[in-house]
Design a protein around this motif. Structure first.
Motif, PDB file in Angstrom:
ATOM      1  N   ASN A   9       0.831  -1.199   0.000  1.00 27.35           N
ATOM      2  CA  ASN A   9       0.000   0.000   0.000  1.00 27.35           C
ATOM      3  C   ASN A   9       0.866   1.249   0.000  1.00 27.35           C
ATOM      4  O   ASN A   9       1.961   1.258   0.539  1.00 27.35           O
ATOM      5  CB  ASN A   9      -0.920   0.024   1.222  1.00 27.35           C
ATOM      6  N   GLU A  10       0.355   2.308  -0.592  1.00 31.63           N
ATOM      7  CA  GLU A  10       1.020   3.605  -0.565  1.00 31.63           C
ATOM      8  C   GLU A  10       0.665   4.280   0.760  1.00 31.63           C
ATOM      9  O   GLU A  10      -0.512   4.451   1.076  1.00 31.63           O
ATOM     10  CB  GLU A  10       0.548   4.471  -1.732  1.00 31.63           C
ATOM     11  N   VAL A  11       1.665   4.630   1.545  1.00 28.35           N
ATOM     12  CA  VAL A  11       1.455   5.252   2.847  1.00 28.35           C
ATOM     13  C   VAL A  11       2.332   6.485   2.971  1.00 28.35           C
ATOM     14  O   VAL A  11       3.283   6.668   2.219  1.00 28.35           O
ATOM     15  CB  VAL A  11       1.748   4.269   4.005  1.00 28.35           C
ATOM     16  N   ALA A  12       2.022   7.324   3.943  1.00 28.85           N
ATOM     17  CA  ALA A  12       2.789   8.553   4.133  1.00 28.85           C
ATOM     18  C   ALA A  12       4.114   8.301   4.835  1.00 28.85           C
ATOM     19  O   ALA A  12       5.077   9.014   4.615  1.00 28.85           O
ATOM     20  CB  ALA A  12       1.961   9.546   4.931  1.00 28.85           C
ATOM     21  N   GLN A  13       4.173   7.278   5.696  1.00 27.45           N
ATOM     22  CA  GLN A  13       5.387   7.032   6.461  1.00 27.45           C
ATOM     23  C   GLN A  13       5.608   5.532   6.628  1.00 27.45           C
ATOM     24  O   GLN A  13       4.660   4.779   6.845  1.00 27.45           O
ATOM     25  CB  GLN A  13       5.268   7.679   7.835  1.00 27.45           C
ATOM     26  N   VAL A  14       6.870   5.120   6.526  1.00 26.24           N
ATOM     27  CA  VAL A  14       7.236   3.721   6.758  1.00 26.24           C
ATOM     28  C   VAL A  14       8.367   3.659   7.774  1.00 26.24           C
ATOM     29  O   VAL A  14       9.073   4.632   7.985  1.00 26.24           O
ATOM     30  CB  VAL A  14       7.672   2.994   5.460  1.00 26.24           C
ATOM     31  N   TRP A  15       8.518   2.526   8.401  1.00 28.12           N
ATOM     32  CA  TRP A  15       9.591   2.283   9.362  1.00 28.12           C
ATOM     33  C   TRP A  15      10.394   1.080   8.896  1.00 28.12           C
ATOM     34  O   TRP A  15       9.863   0.160   8.280  1.00 28.12           O
ATOM     35  CB  TRP A  15       9.008   1.992  10.746  1.00 28.12           C
ATOM     36  N   ARG A  16      11.689   1.118   9.223  1.00 28.46           N
ATOM     37  CA  ARG A  16      12.556   0.005   8.852  1.00 28.46           C
ATOM     38  C   ARG A  16      12.264  -1.188   9.745  1.00 28.46           C
ATOM     39  O   ARG A  16      12.055  -1.048  10.944  1.00 28.46           O
ATOM     40  CB  ARG A  16      14.025   0.374   9.021  1.00 28.46           C
ATOM     41  N   TYR A  17      12.263  -2.352   9.141  1.00 26.04           N
ATOM     42  CA  TYR A  17      12.073  -3.588   9.887  1.00 26.04           C
ATOM     43  C   TYR A  17      13.139  -4.564   9.424  1.00 26.04           C
ATOM     44  O   TYR A  17      13.249  -4.858   8.238  1.00 26.04           O
ATOM     45  CB  TYR A  17      10.673  -4.157   9.623  1.00 26.04           C
ATOM     46  N   ARG A  18      13.948  -5.027  10.356  1.00 23.72           N
ATOM     47  CA  ARG A  18      15.007  -5.972  10.025  1.00 23.72           C
ATOM     48  C   ARG A  18      14.593  -7.354  10.508  1.00 23.72           C
ATOM     49  O   ARG A  18      14.211  -7.524  11.657  1.00 23.72           O
ATOM     50  CB  ARG A  18      16.311  -5.570  10.709  1.00 23.72           C
ATOM     51  N   ARG A  19      14.643  -8.326   9.602  1.00 22.11           N
ATOM     52  CA  ARG A  19      14.306  -9.692   9.982  1.00 22.11           C
ATOM     53  C   ARG A  19      15.356 -10.635   9.425  1.00 22.11           C
ATOM     54  O   ARG A  19      15.990 -10.343   8.414  1.00 22.11           O
ATOM     55  CB  ARG A  19      12.921 -10.068   9.500  1.00 22.11           C
ATOM     56  N   PRO A  20      15.577 -11.783  10.082  1.00 18.49           N
ATOM     57  CA  PRO A  20      16.574 -12.724   9.585  1.00 18.49           C
ATOM     58  C   PRO A  20      16.115 -13.358   8.274  1.00 18.49           C
ATOM     59  O   PRO A  20      14.920 -13.548   8.051  1.00 18.49           O
ATOM     60  CB  PRO A  20      16.695 -13.765  10.698  1.00 18.49           C
ATOM     61  N   THR A  21      17.072 -13.684   7.427  1.00 17.60           N
ATOM     62  CA  THR A  21      16.743 -14.374   6.182  1.00 17.60           C
ATOM     63  C   THR A  21      16.465 -15.848   6.476  1.00 17.60           C
ATOM     64  O   THR A  21      16.587 -16.302   7.612  1.00 17.60           O
ATOM     65  CB  THR A  21      17.892 -14.258   5.165  1.00 17.60           C
ATOM     66  N   GLU A  22      16.133 -16.591   5.459  1.00 14.00           N
ATOM     67  CA  GLU A  22      15.795 -17.997   5.618  1.00 14.00           C
ATOM     68  C   GLU A  22      16.966 -18.809   6.181  1.00 14.00           C
ATOM     69  O   GLU A  22      16.773 -19.762   6.927  1.00 14.00           O
ATOM     70  CB  GLU A  22      15.350 -18.600   4.270  1.00 14.00           C
ATOM     71  N   THR A  23      18.190 -18.422   5.850  1.00  9.16           N
ATOM     72  CA  THR A  23      19.354 -19.165   6.324  1.00  9.16           C
ATOM     73  C   THR A  23      19.800 -18.699   7.707  1.00  9.16           C
ATOM     74  O   THR A  23      20.692 -19.308   8.295  1.00  9.16           O
ATOM     75  CB  THR A  23      20.535 -18.999   5.346  1.00  9.16           C
ATOM     76  N   MET A  24      19.197 -17.627   8.231  1.00  9.89           N
ATOM     77  CA  MET A  24      19.493 -17.077   9.549  1.00  9.89           C
ATOM     78  C   MET A  24      20.920 -16.522   9.662  1.00  9.89           C
ATOM     79  O   MET A  24      21.438 -16.359  10.749  1.00  9.89           O
ATOM     80  CB  MET A  24      19.265 -18.126  10.648  1.00  9.89           C
ATOM     81  N   THR A  25      21.566 -16.258   8.548  1.00 10.94           N
ATOM     82  CA  THR A  25      22.927 -15.726   8.591  1.00 10.94           C
ATOM     83  C   THR A  25      22.987 -14.245   8.243  1.00 10.94           C
ATOM     84  O   THR A  25      23.975 -13.596   8.553  1.00 10.94           O
ATOM     85  CB  THR A  25      23.852 -16.503   7.630  1.00 10.94           C
ATOM     86  N   PHE A  26      21.969 -13.726   7.610  1.00 15.58           N
ATOM     87  CA  PHE A  26      21.923 -12.323   7.216  1.00 15.58           C
ATOM     88  C   PHE A  26      20.594 -11.730   7.644  1.00 15.58           C
ATOM     89  O   PHE A  26      19.637 -12.445   7.903  1.00 15.58           O
ATOM     90  CB  PHE A  26      22.072 -12.163   5.693  1.00 15.58           C
ATOM     91  N   TRP A  27      20.558 -10.410   7.705  1.00 14.39           N
ATOM     92  CA  TRP A  27      19.327  -9.692   8.010  1.00 14.39           C
ATOM     93  C   TRP A  27      18.795  -9.047   6.739  1.00 14.39           C
ATOM     94  O   TRP A  27      19.543  -8.491   5.958  1.00 14.39           O
ATOM     95  CB  TRP A  27      19.581  -8.601   9.048  1.00 14.39           C
TER      96      TRP A  27
END
Length: 49
Positions: A9-27
């Motif tokens: 969706n198009e929104v006025a403001q977004v926030w960064r969200y960091r989550r682990p990748t499938e291999t759990m070695t990178f974000w």
């Protein structure tokens, strides 16, 4: 306006969200709106779990 990476969706403001990748070695960094960001639900008093 910016686009939420989760709901697209198009929104006025977004926030960064960091989550682990499938291999759990990178974000993976995503831009999420307040409705999709898990920490925003905690701030509003709602738990997503």
């Amino acid at each position: 306006m910016v686009s939420c990476d989760n709901c697209k969706n198009e929104v006025a403001q977004v926030w960064r969200y960091r989550r682990p990748t499938e291999t759990m070695t990178f974000w993976r960094e995503e831009q999420r709106c307040a409705g999709c960001h898990p920490r925003m639900d905690e701030r509003r008093g709602r738990s997503s779990a």
